[in-house]
Write a protein that holds these residues in place. Structure first.
Motif, PDB file in Angstrom:
ATOM      1  N   GLU A 151       0.852  -1.279   0.095  1.00 21.72           N
ATOM      2  CA  GLU A 151       0.070  -0.035  -0.123  1.00 21.72           C
ATOM      3  C   GLU A 151       1.015   1.177   0.004  1.00 21.72           C
ATOM      4  O   GLU A 151       0.367   2.361  -0.838  1.00 21.72           O
ATOM      5  CB  GLU A 151      -0.867  -0.112   1.253  1.00 21.72           C
ATOM      6  N   LEU A 152       2.029   1.253   0.755  1.00 17.31           N
ATOM      7  CA  LEU A 152       2.817   2.238   0.763  1.00 17.31           C
ATOM      8  C   LEU A 152       3.708   2.556  -0.591  1.00 17.31           C
ATOM      9  O   LEU A 152       3.527   3.567  -1.002  1.00 17.31           O
ATOM     10  CB  LEU A 152       3.921   2.151   1.926  1.00 17.31           C
ATOM     11  N   TRP A 153       4.172   1.544  -1.284  1.00 15.85           N
ATOM     12  CA  TRP A 153       4.593   1.699  -2.476  1.00 15.85           C
ATOM     13  C   TRP A 153       3.678   2.107  -3.345  1.00 15.85           C
ATOM     14  O   TRP A 153       4.213   3.065  -4.193  1.00 15.85           O
ATOM     15  CB  TRP A 153       5.233   0.249  -2.869  1.00 15.85           C
ATOM     16  N   HIS A 154       2.566   1.652  -3.433  1.00 12.37           N
ATOM     17  CA  HIS A 154       1.563   2.124  -4.352  1.00 12.37           C
ATOM     18  C   HIS A 154       1.363   3.788  -4.228  1.00 12.37           C
ATOM     19  O   HIS A 154       1.299   4.262  -5.225  1.00 12.37           O
ATOM     20  CB  HIS A 154       0.155   1.475  -4.220  1.00 12.37           C
ATOM     21  N   LEU A 155       1.365   4.180  -3.000  1.00  7.93           N
ATOM     22  CA  LEU A 155       1.101   5.712  -2.816  1.00  7.93           C
ATOM     23  C   LEU A 155       2.328   6.345  -3.261  1.00  7.93           C
ATOM     24  O   LEU A 155       2.029   7.576  -3.652  1.00  7.93           O
ATOM     25  CB  LEU A 155       0.779   5.854  -1.134  1.00  7.93           C
ATOM     26  N   ILE A 156       3.333   5.832  -2.967  1.00  2.00           N
ATOM     27  CA  ILE A 156       4.754   6.770  -3.571  1.00  2.00           C
ATOM     28  C   ILE A 156       4.781   6.687  -4.928  1.00  2.00           C
ATOM     29  O   ILE A 156       5.237   7.773  -5.417  1.00  2.00           O
ATOM     30  CB  ILE A 156       6.029   5.878  -2.978  1.00  2.00           C
ATOM     31  N   GLN A 157       4.293   5.594  -5.625  1.00  2.19           N
ATOM     32  CA  GLN A 157       4.185   5.820  -7.240  1.00  2.19           C
ATOM     33  C   GLN A 157       2.893   6.634  -7.587  1.00  2.19           C
ATOM     34  O   GLN A 157       3.405   7.318  -8.330  1.00  2.19           O
ATOM     35  CB  GLN A 157       4.052   4.362  -7.855  1.00  2.19           C
ATOM     36  N   GLU A 158       1.833   6.556  -7.084  1.00  2.00           N
ATOM     37  CA  GLU A 158       0.620   7.486  -7.374  1.00  2.00           C
ATOM     38  C   GLU A 158       0.904   8.945  -6.961  1.00  2.00           C
ATOM     39  O   GLU A 158       0.534   9.596  -7.900  1.00  2.00           O
ATOM     40  CB  GLU A 158      -0.483   6.805  -6.279  1.00  2.00           C
ATOM     41  N   THR A 159       1.519   9.155  -6.278  1.00  2.00           N
ATOM     42  CA  THR A 159       1.987  10.529  -5.915  1.00  2.00           C
ATOM     43  C   THR A 159       3.168  10.999  -6.594  1.00  2.00           C
ATOM     44  O   THR A 159       3.648  11.958  -6.376  1.00  2.00           O
ATOM     45  CB  THR A 159       2.161  10.720  -4.395  1.00  2.00           C
ATOM     46  N   GLN A 160       3.934  10.202  -7.366  1.00  2.00           N
ATOM     47  CA  GLN A 160       5.084  10.561  -7.988  1.00  2.00           C
ATOM     48  C   GLN A 160       6.333  11.111  -7.027  1.00  2.00           C
ATOM     49  O   GLN A 160       6.612  11.992  -7.362  1.00  2.00           O
ATOM     50  CB  GLN A 160       5.051  11.282  -9.138  1.00  2.00           C
ATOM     51  N   SER A 161       6.280  10.567  -5.918  1.00  2.00           N
ATOM     52  CA  SER A 161       7.384  10.993  -4.774  1.00  2.00           C
ATOM     53  C   SER A 161       8.585  10.767  -5.294  1.00  2.00           C
ATOM     54  O   SER A 161       9.032   9.594  -5.538  1.00  2.00           O
ATOM     55  CB  SER A 161       6.758  10.536  -3.511  1.00  2.00           C
ATOM     56  N   ASP A 162       9.611  11.704  -5.279  1.00  2.00           N
ATOM     57  CA  ASP A 162      10.913  11.334  -5.873  1.00  2.00           C
ATOM     58  C   ASP A 162      11.943  10.957  -4.516  1.00  2.00           C
ATOM     59  O   ASP A 162      12.720  10.227  -4.635  1.00  2.00           O
ATOM     60  CB  ASP A 162      11.700  12.630  -6.050  1.00  2.00           C
ATOM     61  N   LEU A 163      11.391  11.249  -3.150  1.00  2.00           N
ATOM     62  CA  LEU A 163      12.110  11.191  -1.921  1.00  2.00           C
ATOM     63  C   LEU A 163      11.252  10.808  -1.096  1.00  2.00           C
ATOM     64  O   LEU A 163       9.949  11.502  -0.992  1.00  2.00           O
ATOM     65  CB  LEU A 163      12.881  12.544  -1.677  1.00  2.00           C
ATOM     66  N   VAL A 164      11.637   9.726   0.043  1.00  2.00           N
ATOM     67  CA  VAL A 164      10.951   9.248   1.220  1.00  2.00           C
ATOM     68  C   VAL A 164      11.685   9.761   1.926  1.00  2.00           C
ATOM     69  O   VAL A 164      12.928   9.102   2.056  1.00  2.00           O
ATOM     70  CB  VAL A 164      10.339   7.781   1.138  1.00  2.00           C
ATOM     71  N   VAL A 165      11.176  10.470   3.270  1.00  2.00           N
ATOM     72  CA  VAL A 165      11.963  10.612   4.470  1.00  2.00           C
ATOM     73  C   VAL A 165      11.197   9.958   5.537  1.00  2.00           C
ATOM     74  O   VAL A 165      10.099  10.267   5.860  1.00  2.00           O
ATOM     75  CB  VAL A 165      12.015  12.066   4.679  1.00  2.00           C
ATOM     76  N   LEU A 166      12.099   8.917   6.323  1.00  2.00           N
ATOM     77  CA  LEU A 166      11.702   8.273   7.459  1.00  2.00           C
ATOM     78  C   LEU A 166      11.852   9.481   8.564  1.00  2.00           C
ATOM     79  O   LEU A 166      13.059   9.489   9.304  1.00  2.00           O
ATOM     80  CB  LEU A 166      12.394   6.921   7.686  1.00  2.00           C
ATOM     81  N   ALA A 167      11.103  10.166   8.920  1.00  2.00           N
ATOM     82  CA  ALA A 167      11.112  11.211  10.167  1.00  2.00           C
ATOM     83  C   ALA A 167      10.736  10.490  11.383  1.00  2.00           C
ATOM     84  O   ALA A 167       9.768  11.012  12.059  1.00  2.00           O
ATOM     85  CB  ALA A 167      10.403  12.515   9.693  1.00  2.00           C
ATOM     86  N   ARG A 168      11.423   9.645  11.863  1.00  2.00           N
ATOM     87  CA  ARG A 168      11.312   8.845  13.108  1.00  2.00           C
ATOM     88  C   ARG A 168       9.994   7.941  12.752  1.00  2.00           C
ATOM     89  O   ARG A 168       9.284   7.732  13.535  1.00  2.00           O
ATOM     90  CB  ARG A 168      11.082   9.591  14.258  1.00  2.00           C
ATOM     91  N   TYR A 169      10.367   7.324  11.491  1.00  2.00           N
ATOM     92  CA  TYR A 169       9.445   5.861  11.280  1.00  2.00           C
ATOM     93  C   TYR A 169      10.103   4.901  11.685  1.00  2.00           C
ATOM     94  O   TYR A 169      11.105   4.288  11.371  1.00  2.00           O
ATOM     95  CB  TYR A 169       9.365   6.033   9.969  1.00  2.00           C
ATOM     96  N   MET A 170       9.553   4.190  12.743  1.00  2.00           N
ATOM     97  CA  MET A 170      10.033   3.172  13.528  1.00  2.00           C
ATOM     98  C   MET A 170       9.835   1.573  13.037  1.00  2.00           C
ATOM     99  O   MET A 170       9.678   0.832  13.720  1.00  2.00           O
ATOM    100  CB  MET A 170       9.878   3.291  15.004  1.00  2.00           C
ATOM    101  N   GLN A 171       9.605   1.200  11.881  1.00  2.00           N
ATOM    102  CA  GLN A 171       9.342   0.008  10.945  1.00  2.00           C
ATOM    103  C   GLN A 171      10.473  -0.116   9.953  1.00  2.00           C
ATOM    104  O   GLN A 171      10.978   0.627   9.215  1.00  2.00           O
ATOM    105  CB  GLN A 171       8.197   0.095  10.366  1.00  2.00           C
ATOM    106  N   VAL A 172      11.448  -1.396  10.307  1.00  2.00           N
ATOM    107  CA  VAL A 172      12.297  -1.771   9.423  1.00  2.00           C
ATOM    108  C   VAL A 172      11.796  -2.055   7.949  1.00  2.00           C
ATOM    109  O   VAL A 172      10.806  -2.896   7.701  1.00  2.00           O
ATOM    110  CB  VAL A 172      13.148  -2.537   9.792  1.00  2.00           C
ATOM    111  N   LEU A 173      12.073  -1.237   6.903  1.00  2.00           N
ATOM    112  CA  LEU A 173      11.629  -1.475   5.538  1.00  2.00           C
ATOM    113  C   LEU A 173      12.103  -2.971   4.997  1.00  2.00           C
ATOM    114  O   LEU A 173      13.400  -3.352   5.256  1.00  2.00           O
ATOM    115  CB  LEU A 173      11.853  -0.469   4.523  1.00  2.00           C
ATOM    116  N   SER A 174      11.432  -3.525   4.451  1.00  2.00           N
ATOM    117  CA  SER A 174      11.755  -4.876   3.955  1.00  2.00           C
ATOM    118  C   SER A 174      12.957  -4.888   2.909  1.00  2.00           C
ATOM    119  O   SER A 174      13.161  -3.466   2.142  1.00  2.00           O
ATOM    120  CB  SER A 174      10.677  -5.290   3.002  1.00  2.00           C
TER     121      SER A 174
END
Ligand SMILES: Nc1nc2c(c(=O)[nH]1)N[C@@H](CN(C=O)c1ccc(C(=O)N[C@@H](CCC(=O)O)C(=O)O)cc1)CN2
Length: 282
Positions: A151-174
């Motif tokens: 779901e997160l990856w879909h939103l990144i693509q849908e919003t054409q996000s160039d950069l993702v910032v983990l601003a104290r996001y406490m989950q380890v990405l696969s």
């Protein structure tokens, strides 16, 4: 325009770049370079203006592509006024998120914020005024991690996000998502890496009795807390500081380190150099 490049080192690179730009009717406003003699690789960032009668941006792109082929360059050429699209991820602690949004509002960070995403409900970041920025609650646990990441990856693509910032996001990405976001996902780790990796660095620091604490902004890779470092800073502490004091003092370090790292990335000042980075600071 901003030209950022790296290539195998050899004589004549700077001459070739500056001649191309001069002959295209451009004026160089700033140029920085670094020669990594250990691996024989050259890095350069050039800021230039197209003067009256200069070749078009598309023509200059074509000339740069030819140069890149000749010198085996990794190259990016971008309109300095174009704003990168940035998605901000947060968990429970919103001090870095609030700081990035404030710096964006006052024009310090030249970006378009595409969305705020959290694995916790909106209430957890109630002290941060999101205004009309879109908020997405994406809860996750061990069982739902792959669906949540999809779901997160879909939103990144849908919003054409160039950069993702983990601003104290406490989950380890696969490994899969980390690979898809290689070189365009920045995390703020609340320690002076390589010390105190993991989820609770301030408690580790207190336990160890260190006299300095710090924060590290790095690109995310599948190896936890091991990605190329972009920016770090430290602050002196003492035996009097409790873990809560370290968390409080750490917030200020995290805010300034992450903001600097994000700005450097937005201004094409960061070039990857294997497991390290070259940062042409201002
Ligand atoms: N692939 C990567 N993902 C993330 C990284 C990274 O370097 N590579 N950094 C983290 C941020 N982080 C430290 O800076 C960090 C976050 C979370 C954990 C952790 O052990 N999390 C537990 C769950 C904790 C919780 O639910 O509160 C877990 O994921 O099992 C360690 C380090 C962000 N992602």
């Amino acid at each position: 325009m901003i030209l950022a490049l790296s290539c195998p080192d050899r004589p004549g690179i700077v001459a070739a770049v500056s001649t191309l730009l001069a002959e295209a009717g451009c004026n160089i406003r700033d140029a920085q370079q670094f020669d990594d003699l250990e691996i024989g690789r050259f890095f350069m960032r050039v800021v230039f203006d197209r003067l009256e009668g200069a070749r078009s941006a598309a023509e200059i792109q074509g000339l740069v592509d030819e140069l890149a082929a000749r010198f085996k360059m990794t190259v990016s050429l971008r309109d300095a006024a174009a704003r990168k699209r940035v998605m901000l991820l947060v968990s429970k602690f919103d001090h870095c998120l609030a700081d990035l949004i404030y710096r964006w509002r006052i024009g310090e960070l030249p970006m378009e914020i595409t969305a705020i995403v959290s694995n916790h409900a909106r209430e957890h970041i109630a002290s941060t005024d999101l205004g009309d920025l879109p908020f997405h609650h994406m809860p996750v646990n061990r069982q739902t991690k792959m669906e949540q990441e999809a779901e997160l990856w879909h939103l990144i693509q849908e919003t054409q996000s160039d950069l993702v910032v983990l601003a104290r996001y406490m989950q380890v990405l696969s490994d899969g998502l980390s690979a898809k976001l290689s070189g365009r996902c920045i995390n703020i780790h609340h320690s002076f890496l390589p010390g105190f990796k993991g989820a609770k660095p301030y408690h580790q620091a207190h336990e160890r009795g260190v006299k300095l604490i710090g924060a590290t902004a790095h690109y995310v890779t599948s190896d936890l807390d091991e990605g190329p470092i972009i920016e770090q800073d430290v602050e002196r502490i003492s035996h009097r500081d409790t873990p809560d004091d370290l968390v409080r003092k750490g917030r200020d370090i995290e805010r300034r380190v992450l903001a600097r790292a994000v700005r450097y990335h937005l201004e094409d000042r960061v070039l990857l150099n294997g497991k390290k980075s070259v940062v042409f600071t201002d």
